[in-house]
Design a protein around this motif. Structure first.
Motif, PDB file in Angstrom:
ATOM      1  N   PRO A 229       0.790  -1.229   0.000  1.00 20.24           N
ATOM      2  CA  PRO A 229       0.000   0.000   0.000  1.00 20.24           C
ATOM      3  C   PRO A 229       0.825   1.283   0.000  1.00 20.24           C
ATOM      4  O   PRO A 229       0.298   2.343  -0.290  1.00 20.24           O
ATOM      5  N   GLY A 230       2.110   1.195   0.297  1.00 22.14           N
ATOM      6  CA  GLY A 230       2.961   2.383   0.320  1.00 22.14           C
ATOM      7  C   GLY A 230       2.983   3.016   1.699  1.00 22.14           C
ATOM      8  O   GLY A 230       2.196   2.686   2.581  1.00 22.14           O
ATOM      9  N   ASP A 231       3.912   3.957   1.859  1.00 19.24           N
ATOM     10  CA  ASP A 231       4.049   4.653   3.132  1.00 19.24           C
ATOM     11  C   ASP A 231       3.129   5.873   3.155  1.00 19.24           C
ATOM     12  O   ASP A 231       2.331   6.084   2.240  1.00 19.24           O
ATOM     13  N   THR A 232       3.230   6.682   4.193  1.00 16.02           N
ATOM     14  CA  THR A 232       2.356   7.843   4.344  1.00 16.02           C
ATOM     15  C   THR A 232       2.501   8.811   3.181  1.00 16.02           C
ATOM     16  O   THR A 232       1.496   9.320   2.665  1.00 16.02           O
ATOM     17  N   LYS A 233       3.716   9.065   2.741  1.00 17.58           N
ATOM     18  CA  LYS A 233       3.914   9.980   1.612  1.00 17.58           C
ATOM     19  C   LYS A 233       3.219   9.431   0.372  1.00 17.58           C
ATOM     20  O   LYS A 233       2.471  10.160  -0.303  1.00 17.58           O
ATOM     21  N   ASP A 234       3.440   8.165   0.051  1.00 18.26           N
ATOM     22  CA  ASP A 234       2.826   7.556  -1.137  1.00 18.26           C
ATOM     23  C   ASP A 234       1.301   7.602  -1.054  1.00 18.26           C
ATOM     24  O   ASP A 234       0.621   7.931  -2.027  1.00 18.26           O
ATOM     25  N   GLN A 235       0.776   7.268   0.115  1.00 17.81           N
ATOM     26  CA  GLN A 235      -0.677   7.263   0.272  1.00 17.81           C
ATOM     27  C   GLN A 235      -1.254   8.672   0.221  1.00 17.81           C
ATOM     28  O   GLN A 235      -2.356   8.878  -0.290  1.00 17.81           O
ATOM     29  N   THR A 236      -0.512   9.653   0.717  1.00 18.92           N
ATOM     30  CA  THR A 236      -0.966  11.044   0.637  1.00 18.92           C
ATOM     31  C   THR A 236      -1.065  11.481  -0.822  1.00 18.92           C
ATOM     32  O   THR A 236      -2.075  12.061  -1.242  1.00 18.92           O
ATOM     33  N   VAL A 237      -0.030  11.208  -1.591  1.00 19.26           N
ATOM     34  CA  VAL A 237      -0.027  11.573  -3.014  1.00 19.26           C
ATOM     35  C   VAL A 237      -1.210  10.914  -3.723  1.00 19.26           C
ATOM     36  O   VAL A 237      -1.961  11.565  -4.464  1.00 19.26           O
ATOM     37  N   SER A 238      -1.413   9.634  -3.486  1.00 18.51           N
ATOM     38  CA  SER A 238      -2.501   8.921  -4.141  1.00 18.51           C
ATOM     39  C   SER A 238      -3.869   9.458  -3.714  1.00 18.51           C
ATOM     40  O   SER A 238      -4.765   9.633  -4.543  1.00 18.51           O
ATOM     41  N   ALA A 239      -4.046   9.745  -2.414  1.00 19.05           N
ATOM     42  CA  ALA A 239      -5.326  10.280  -1.935  1.00 19.05           C
ATOM     43  C   ALA A 239      -5.607  11.643  -2.568  1.00 19.05           C
ATOM     44  O   ALA A 239      -6.736  11.919  -2.999  1.00 19.05           O
ATOM     45  N   ILE A 240      -4.598  12.496  -2.638  1.00 13.02           N
ATOM     46  CA  ILE A 240      -4.804  13.818  -3.244  1.00 13.02           C
ATOM     47  C   ILE A 240      -5.094  13.680  -4.738  1.00 13.02           C
ATOM     48  O   ILE A 240      -5.908  14.422  -5.288  1.00 13.02           O
ATOM     49  N   GLN A 241      -4.473  12.721  -5.398  1.00 10.93           N
ATOM     50  CA  GLN A 241      -4.800  12.479  -6.808  1.00 10.93           C
ATOM     51  C   GLN A 241      -6.257  12.034  -6.962  1.00 10.93           C
ATOM     52  O   GLN A 241      -6.927  12.426  -7.923  1.00 10.93           O
ATOM     53  N   GLN A 242      -6.764  11.233  -6.022  1.00 10.12           N
ATOM     54  CA  GLN A 242      -8.173  10.821  -6.050  1.00 10.12           C
ATOM     55  C   GLN A 242      -9.079  12.036  -5.867  1.00 10.12           C
ATOM     56  O   GLN A 242     -10.097  12.192  -6.549  1.00 10.12           O
ATOM     57  N   ILE A 243      -8.698  12.916  -4.952  1.00 10.28           N
ATOM     58  CA  ILE A 243      -9.452  14.153  -4.719  1.00 10.28           C
ATOM     59  C   ILE A 243      -9.427  15.017  -5.967  1.00 10.28           C
ATOM     60  O   ILE A 243     -10.453  15.567  -6.381  1.00 10.28           O
ATOM     61  N   GLN A 244      -8.263  15.118  -6.578  1.00 14.91           N
ATOM     62  CA  GLN A 244      -8.110  15.922  -7.791  1.00 14.91           C
ATOM     63  C   GLN A 244      -9.053  15.428  -8.892  1.00 14.91           C
ATOM     64  O   GLN A 244      -9.722  16.227  -9.546  1.00 14.91           O
ATOM     65  N   LYS A 245      -9.153  14.117  -9.070  1.00 13.13           N
ATOM     66  CA  LYS A 245     -10.065  13.556 -10.080  1.00 13.13           C
ATOM     67  C   LYS A 245     -11.517  13.878  -9.755  1.00 13.13           C
ATOM     68  O   LYS A 245     -12.294  14.233 -10.646  1.00 13.13           O
ATOM     69  N   ALA A 246     -11.882  13.740  -8.493  1.00 15.76           N
ATOM     70  CA  ALA A 246     -13.263  14.037  -8.087  1.00 15.76           C
ATOM     71  C   ALA A 246     -13.586  15.511  -8.299  1.00 15.76           C
ATOM     72  O   ALA A 246     -14.688  15.858  -8.746  1.00 15.76           O
ATOM     73  N   LEU A 247     -12.636  16.383  -8.002  1.00 13.57           N
ATOM     74  CA  LEU A 247     -12.838  17.820  -8.221  1.00 13.57           C
ATOM     75  C   LEU A 247     -12.967  18.129  -9.707  1.00 13.57           C
ATOM     76  O   LEU A 247     -13.851  18.896 -10.118  1.00 13.57           O
ATOM     77  N   GLU A 248     -12.087  17.552 -10.516  1.00 19.27           N
ATOM     78  CA  GLU A 248     -12.131  17.794 -11.960  1.00 19.27           C
ATOM     79  C   GLU A 248     -13.461  17.347 -12.558  1.00 19.27           C
ATOM     80  O   GLU A 248     -13.982  18.009 -13.456  1.00 19.27           O
ATOM     81  N   ALA A 249     -14.028  16.263 -12.050  1.00 19.88           N
ATOM     82  CA  ALA A 249     -15.334  15.797 -12.531  1.00 19.88           C
ATOM     83  C   ALA A 249     -16.429  16.823 -12.232  1.00 19.88           C
ATOM     84  O   ALA A 249     -17.466  16.837 -12.897  1.00 19.88           O
TER      85      ALA A 249
END
Length: 152
Positions: A58-78
């Motif tokens: 699953p990755g460390d905190t940094k990796d998971q933070t980047v992925s979570a923000i990318q998920q947020i970014q996609k939801a915002l763009e939609a």
């Protein structure tokens, strides 16, 4: 005089008309929450986690933070918004076993600063970050919810 002050207070604190709420369903899911809810020009997004939290690595905190923000970014763009429209962020950090069960705030910030306060995206939201006992996903270290406002 007392009566007019009381009447004025009642008018001052009278509830405003409620704005219409528009719910955004979760894609391909029957889980009983909305991905987000529009109220007026404000979008409230449910907490998002890394897309990798259920993978074998699953990755460390940094990796998971980047992925979570990318998920947020996609939801915002939609919704025709960007990370620059985020005005409030709540961050929930689970204790990292690799850090003795303490939250990895440094790792979170290493991921967060790739998206906020950069020359390309200088807007920084108000934010709370806290350690929680656990997240719903056993290997999840980061969950982030945001409020964004449609620009005028």
């Amino acid at each position: 005089m007392l009566f007019s002050l009381a009447a004025g207070a009642i008018l001052l604190f009278a509830p405003a008309a409620h704005a219409q709420a528009t719910r955004i369903p979760l894609s391909n899911s029957n889980f009983p929450i909305s991905q987000g809810v529009w109220v007026g020009d404000s979008l409230y997004l449910s907490g998002m986690m890394a897309s990798t939290f259920s993978s074998p690595t699953p990755g460390d905190t940094k990796d998971q933070t980047v992925s979570a923000i990318q998920q947020i970014q996609k939801a915002l763009e939609a919704q025709k918004l960007t990370l620059g429209d985020v005005v409030m962020m709540h961050v929930y950090l689970a204790g990292d076993p690799a850090k003795g069960g303490k939250m990895d705030f440094v790792g979170f910030m290493a991921g967060y600063t790739q998206f906020f306060g950069t020359p390309a995206q200088p807007n920084k939201p108000a934010r709370s970050a806290m350690q929680v006992a656990a997240l719903a996903a056993p290997t999840g270290l980061v969950e982030i919810e945001v409020i964004a406002v449609r620009p005028k």
